[in-house]
Motif scaffolding. Structure first.
Motif, PDB file in Angstrom:
ATOM      1  N   GLY A 264       0.010  -2.798  -5.019  1.00 16.85           N
ATOM      2  CA  GLY A 264      -1.130  -3.619  -5.326  1.00 16.85           C
ATOM      3  C   GLY A 264      -1.147  -5.000  -5.320  1.00 16.85           C
ATOM      4  O   GLY A 264      -2.222  -5.553  -5.385  1.00 16.85           O
TER       5      GLY A 264
ATOM      6  N   ALA B 155       0.847  -1.157  -0.020  1.00 17.85           N
ATOM      7  CA  ALA B 155      -0.153   0.151  -0.057  1.00 17.85           C
ATOM      8  C   ALA B 155       0.842   1.124  -0.043  1.00 17.85           C
ATOM      9  O   ALA B 155       0.369   2.092  -0.788  1.00 17.85           O
TER      10      ALA B 155
ATOM     11  N   THR C 134      -8.356  -7.967  -0.092  1.00 15.27           N
ATOM     12  CA  THR C 134      -8.521  -6.578   0.349  1.00 15.27           C
ATOM     13  C   THR C 134      -9.929  -6.670   0.991  1.00 15.27           C
ATOM     14  O   THR C 134     -10.207  -6.032   2.118  1.00 15.27           O
TER      15      THR C 134
ATOM     16  N   HIS D  72     -11.658   3.173  -4.450  1.00 17.59           N
ATOM     17  CA  HIS D  72     -11.130   2.991  -5.934  1.00 17.59           C
ATOM     18  C   HIS D  72     -10.616   4.207  -6.468  1.00 17.59           C
ATOM     19  O   HIS D  72      -9.800   4.160  -7.333  1.00 17.59           O
TER      20      HIS D  72
ATOM     21  N   ASN E 159      -3.850   7.178  -7.429  1.00 17.58           N
ATOM     22  CA  ASN E 159      -2.332   7.021  -6.784  1.00 17.58           C
ATOM     23  C   ASN E 159      -1.711   5.644  -7.397  1.00 17.58           C
ATOM     24  O   ASN E 159      -0.514   5.174  -7.051  1.00 17.58           O
TER      25      ASN E 159
ATOM     26  N   ALA F 161      -2.283   2.541  -7.397  1.00 14.63           N
ATOM     27  CA  ALA F 161      -2.029   1.618  -6.620  1.00 14.63           C
ATOM     28  C   ALA F 161      -2.522   0.090  -6.818  1.00 14.63           C
ATOM     29  O   ALA F 161      -1.956  -0.785  -6.565  1.00 14.63           O
TER      30      ALA F 161
ATOM     31  N   SER G  88      -7.194   4.619  -4.971  1.00 16.48           N
ATOM     32  CA  SER G  88      -6.407   3.456  -5.554  1.00 16.48           C
ATOM     33  C   SER G  88      -6.039   4.022  -7.002  1.00 16.48           C
ATOM     34  O   SER G  88      -5.041   3.798  -7.148  1.00 16.48           O
TER      35      SER G  88
ATOM     36  N   VAL H 135       2.529   1.826  -3.107  1.00 19.87           N
ATOM     37  CA  VAL H 135       1.441   2.250  -4.209  1.00 19.87           C
ATOM     38  C   VAL H 135       1.627   0.876  -5.231  1.00 19.87           C
ATOM     39  O   VAL H 135       1.607   1.375  -6.429  1.00 19.87           O
TER      40      VAL H 135
ATOM     41  N   ALA I 298      -6.430   2.683   2.470  1.00 17.85           N
ATOM     42  CA  ALA I 298      -6.544   3.639   1.918  1.00 17.85           C
ATOM     43  C   ALA I 298      -5.712   4.729   2.296  1.00 17.85           C
ATOM     44  O   ALA I 298      -5.143   5.639   1.382  1.00 17.85           O
TER      45      ALA I 298
ATOM     46  N   ILE J   2      -2.054   4.092   1.228  1.00 15.91           N
ATOM     47  CA  ILE J   2      -2.005   4.532  -0.290  1.00 15.91           C
ATOM     48  C   ILE J   2      -2.061   5.927  -0.577  1.00 15.91           C
ATOM     49  O   ILE J   2      -0.917   6.438  -1.121  1.00 15.91           O
TER      50      ILE J   2
ATOM     51  N   SER K 251     -10.258  -7.894  -9.109  1.00 20.78           N
ATOM     52  CA  SER K 251      -9.905  -6.465  -9.402  1.00 20.78           C
ATOM     53  C   SER K 251     -11.429  -6.081  -9.900  1.00 20.78           C
ATOM     54  O   SER K 251     -12.502  -6.094  -9.357  1.00 20.78           O
TER      55      SER K 251
ATOM     56  N   PHE L  58      -5.010  -1.415  -5.757  1.00 21.56           N
ATOM     57  CA  PHE L  58      -5.790  -2.217  -4.798  1.00 21.56           C
ATOM     58  C   PHE L  58      -7.352  -2.129  -5.333  1.00 21.56           C
ATOM     59  O   PHE L  58      -7.877  -1.045  -5.653  1.00 21.56           O
TER      60      PHE L  58
END
Length: 452
Positions: free
Chosen positions: A68, A63, A74, A174, A180, A182, A177, A66, A87, A90, A190, A184
């Motif tokens: 993932g 995280a 998660t 999201h 950034n 990331a 994420s 960044v 979060a 991240i 996903s 995640f």
């Protein structure tokens, strides 16, 4: 707050009180944040069922850097509290710790001195101290604005699916994420569930593309508002990004069009193009997927590995050696074969020193990736390409996985965590520790060696 307390906080942020050089302090701060994040994720309130310390540290490292890559899902392993911690990690990792520290100092009314600016320069990968605070303000405005807009635009996708409370949290998580870079997600596959959804295919990619351009490019665009007024870095970054997007989207579509495990399952050409667009642009750093990465052909996996090493832009939330580094390598190669003494781009020349810098950065990156693949391949049997893919994804802080991460033992996880950390902090920071700072006073006569 009295003057003594203010000076103490300022001294700790600048590193003067302990005499740590900027790159070392930045690495230390990231390490501390990972440790604190792991402690919070290990709390009973953060998880549905108890997780191991290895799981907590791996998640925190992924995280903060960044990246993932995950070893536990998660969305199902962590409670709302745990997901909020992820979060926040991240956000802090993507925003940059020194940027956050400058915000804290400013909110406390403390002056931003030369020492703090030097550290901020290193965190933002800048070569000059000028206009750093202006860049920080641009960063905050862009981050907050993009994440709010992204969350609002994704509400029509998540609210009908999960209701207002959970749907709003999905949109916020999201959005953070995505911007950034990331990767995640709160679902184990996903964003595959919305592989052909226009909102997801437009909003999410635009967010991680903007986040991956680099804050210096965004600042330049805000100030100039015209192509001719942009500096050379911005022009190279924008043109390089466009070229890589076209290459990756077209390459994925061409290689996977008839693969039943990825694009071949869709009967509509438009659906295939949506998935190709999303998967092509996410590859260099974002880590989201709407196609089964494990089902890709080996040729596509190799293409993805190259793109993951390249990464995004400097002063961005992306990883890799950076797009500008890759472009300068190409320019240096062209200059060599054309017998030009200097590199040229957009009516400007680039000094040889820049070529030496990108060569050092690329060499360090490749050495890290090759070493990581070598170590993991010793202790793990199985799909070599899958292991190499995970290592490359870790270094590029991408987060795409062919499924090998969850099967790694303690040593394998440690290698992946180290690569994620170095991929975020930067290979040149590692080089800072290895290089001597004492200039040599001895000069040797030049001699010729044969190359090629």
């Amino acid at each position: 707050m009295d003057r003594k307390s203010s000076s103490t906080i300022s001294g700790l942020v600048s590193g003067r009180s302990i005499g740590i050089p900027p790159p070392a302090l930045l690495a230390l701060l990231y390490g501390i944040l990972i440790s604190v994040g792991a402690l919070l994720l290990k709390l009973p309130i953060a998880t549905v069922d108890s997780i191991t310390w290895s799981d907590a540290f791996f998640t925190a490292c992924s995280a903060v850097t960044v990246t993932g890559l995950i070893v536990v899902d998660t969305g199902s392993a962590y409670t709302l509290f745990g997901q909020i911690i992820v979060a926040l990690l991240i956000q802090l990792g993507g925003l940059g710790l020194m940027t956050f520290a400058v915000l804290v100092l400013s909110s406390l009314g403390l002056p931003i001195g030369m020492s703090q600016r030097i550290f901020l320069r290193d965190d933002l990968n800048q070569t000059s101290l000028g206009e750093l605070l202006y860049l920080v303000r641009i960063i905050i405005k862009v981050v907050v604005g993009c994440e709010i807009i992204g969350a609002v635009l994704m509400l029509p996708v998540f609210v009908p699916e999960y209701g207002w409370g959970k749907g709003m949290w999905h949109a916020i998580f999201h959005s953070i994420s995505a911007f950034n870079n990331a990767g995640f997600a709160l679902l184990p596959d996903s964003l595959t569930k919305w592989a052909t959804n226009p909102i997801i295919n437009i909003v999410v990619p635009l967010m991680f593309i903007v986040g991956g351009l680099g804050f210096s490019v965004i600042s330049d665009i805000v100030r100039t508002k015209s192509w001719h007024g942009l500096n050379l870095h911005s022009k190279i970054m924008l043109s390089g990004t466009l070229g890589l997007i076209i290459f990756s989207v077209a390459g994925f579509a061409a290689l996977e069009w008839n693969n039943v495990g990825t694009l071949g399952q869709y009967s509509s050409a438009s659906d295939k193009l949506w998935v190709s667009w999303f998967q092509g642009v996410t590859t260099r750093t974002a880590g989201f997927n709407t196609a089964d990465i494990g089902a890709m052909d080996d040729s596509t996996a190799m293409m993805f590995m190259v793109l993951m090493v390249i990464g995004g832009g400097s002063t961005s939330t992306a990883g890799g050696i950076k797009v500008t580094t890759f472009v300068v390598l190409l320019l240096a190669t062209i200059a060599f074969f054309r017998r030009h003494p200097r590199m040229r781009a957009f009516g400007r020349s680039i000094p040889l020193e820049q070529a030496m810098k990108v060569m050092a950065l690329t060499t360090m990156a490749l050495m890290l990736v090759i070493t990581g693949i070598f170590v993991i391949s010793i202790t793990h049997e199985g799909d070599f390409l899958g292991l190499a893919f995970e290592v490359t994804s870790a270094f590029g802080t991408v987060g795409l996985s062919r499924g090998a991460t969850g099967e790694l033992d303690g040593l394998g996880r440690a290698v992946i965590m180290m690569l994620m950390f170095l991929g975020r902090v930067g290979p040149l920071t590692l080089g800072f520790f290895l290089a001597t700072q004492i200039p040599t006073r001895i000069k040797y006569p030049e001699s010729k060696i044969y190359l090629g």
